[in-house]
Design an enzyme around this catalytic site. Structure first.
Site, short mmCIF file in Angstrom:
data_model
loop_
_atom_site.label_atom_id
_atom_site.label_comp_id
_atom_site.label_asym_id
_atom_site.label_seq_id
_atom_site.Cartn_x
_atom_site.Cartn_y
_atom_site.Cartn_z
N HIS A 153 -9.26 0.26 5.05
CA HIS A 153 -8.18 0.44 5.78
C HIS A 153 -8.28 1.46 6.94
CE1 HIS A 153 -4.04 1.97 6.42
NE2 HIS A 153 -3.40 1.12 5.98
N ASN A 171 1.09 -1.29 0.12
CA ASN A 171 -0.02 -0.13 0.06
C ASN A 171 0.85 1.26 0.04
OD1 ASN A 171 -1.90 1.78 0.27
ND2 ASN A 171 -2.54 1.40 2.51
N LEU A 172 1.06 1.86 -1.02
CA LEU A 172 2.04 2.84 -1.40
C LEU A 172 1.35 4.36 -0.71
CD1 LEU A 172 3.28 2.28 -4.98
CD2 LEU A 172 4.04 1.59 -2.69
N LYS A 173 0.06 4.35 -0.09
CA LYS A 173 -0.43 5.49 0.40
C LYS A 173 -0.58 6.55 -0.40
CE LYS A 173 -0.23 2.92 4.86
NZ LYS A 173 -0.13 3.00 6.20
N SER A 199 4.10 -2.29 10.14
CA SER A 199 5.58 -2.34 10.43
C SER A 199 6.05 -3.59 10.14
CB SER A 199 5.54 -2.04 11.72
OG SER A 199 5.22 -0.77 12.18
N GLY A 230 2.70 2.17 10.68
CA GLY A 230 3.72 3.25 10.52
C GLY A 230 4.50 3.72 11.98
N GLU A 259 -4.75 -5.50 10.42
CA GLU A 259 -3.70 -4.68 10.53
C GLU A 259 -4.17 -3.74 11.68
OE1 GLU A 259 -1.71 -3.08 6.71
OE2 GLU A 259 -3.52 -2.11 7.06
P1 13P Z 1 3.42 0.22 7.63
O1 13P Z 1 3.80 -0.79 6.79
O2 13P Z 1 4.06 1.41 7.18
O3 13P Z 1 3.09 0.13 8.96
O4 13P Z 1 1.77 0.38 6.97
C1 13P Z 1 0.94 -0.71 6.91
C2 13P Z 1 -0.05 -0.44 6.29
O5 13P Z 1 -0.88 0.48 6.56
C3 13P Z 1 -0.46 -1.08 5.13
O6 13P Z 1 -1.81 -0.87 4.61
#
Ligand code: 13P
Length: 232
Positions: A87, A6-8, A192, A162, A156
């Protein structure tokens, strides 16, 4: 195994193009399913065969007056048939309700989309104990067709996203074992996941893959995780 990124709200359109070409090399060499969710402005007909491209979000409509959103028409332009729903950033930052997520889920299910549906508890709920945590997560399954054939679920924990903090491996396995009782869908862990813990996480019982955020922004890191999935 399913290895998803997920590149957000990261990477430009040109950087994403370069990224996709890199990832496609790892993806082609792997037996795992690789899914990338780029930013909306970076959706495209990438010249790739194996890697699946999904949308981080879309409104449950073909088109219309939904300022700031995209609909089916925009996804169809690029042949996108995969979507991320639920999400935690959309639940907590953008305040999407369970009812609205169900509406989105049903809309894209009817169209046969592959849906990666996210669940997970905030820190305070986790600290309240296992029973409270499972009750909270169970509510996130309400209204969702857990037997949908194109469903993938991602667990998650909000407090692990994050932050560089993850549950212990035992805790991940324990929650996954509980969640597996709710749905036969493949179950990914996210929060993470990094190069240095991906292998251990992928090796756990009832973990069918990973959903990676920040660490996936580096093609070579995400590529290594794809390689790990073949080594298990
Ligand atoms: P991180 O890997 O940065 O913790 O994010 C996970 C995430 O939200 C994937 O959708």
């Amino acid at each position: 195994m399913i290895i998803a990124a997920n590149l957000k709200t990261n990477l430009t359109r040109s950087a994403t193009h370069k990224y996709m070409q890199e990832i496609e090399k790892y993806s082609k060499a792997s037996s795992s399913e690789v899914i990338i969710f780029p930013a909306m402005t970076s959706l495209d007909n990438f010249k790739i065969d194996k890697t699946i491209v999904g949308a981080q979000n879309a409104y449950p409509t073909v088109n219309g007056a939904f300022t700031g959103e995209i609909g089916l028409e925009q996804l169809d332009e690029f042949g996108i048939k995969t979507i991320l729903i639920g999400h935690s950033e959309r639940r907590h930052i953008l305040h999407e309700s369970q009812e609205f997520l169900v509406e989105k889920f049903n809309y894209f299910k009817k169209l046969g989309f592959k849906i990666v549906y996210c669940v997970g508890e905030p820190k305070a709920i986790r600290e309240a104990g296992k029973e409270e945590m499972l009750t909270y997560i169970t509510k996130q399954y309400e209204g969702i067709d857990t037997t949908y054939e194109n469903l993938i679920i991602a667990y998650e924990p909000v407090w692990a996203i994050g932050t560089g903090i993850t549950p212990t491996l035992e805790d991940i396995e324990d929650v996954h074992t509980e969640l597996k009782k709710k749905s036969p869908a493949p179950l990914l862990y996210g929060g993470s996941v990094k190069v240095n813990n991906a292998k251990e996480v992928l090796n756990l019982n009832n973990v069918d893959g990973i959903l990676v955020g920040s660490a996936a922004l580096y093609a070579e890191h995400f590529g290594l995780m794809i390689q790990y999935s073949d080594e298990l």
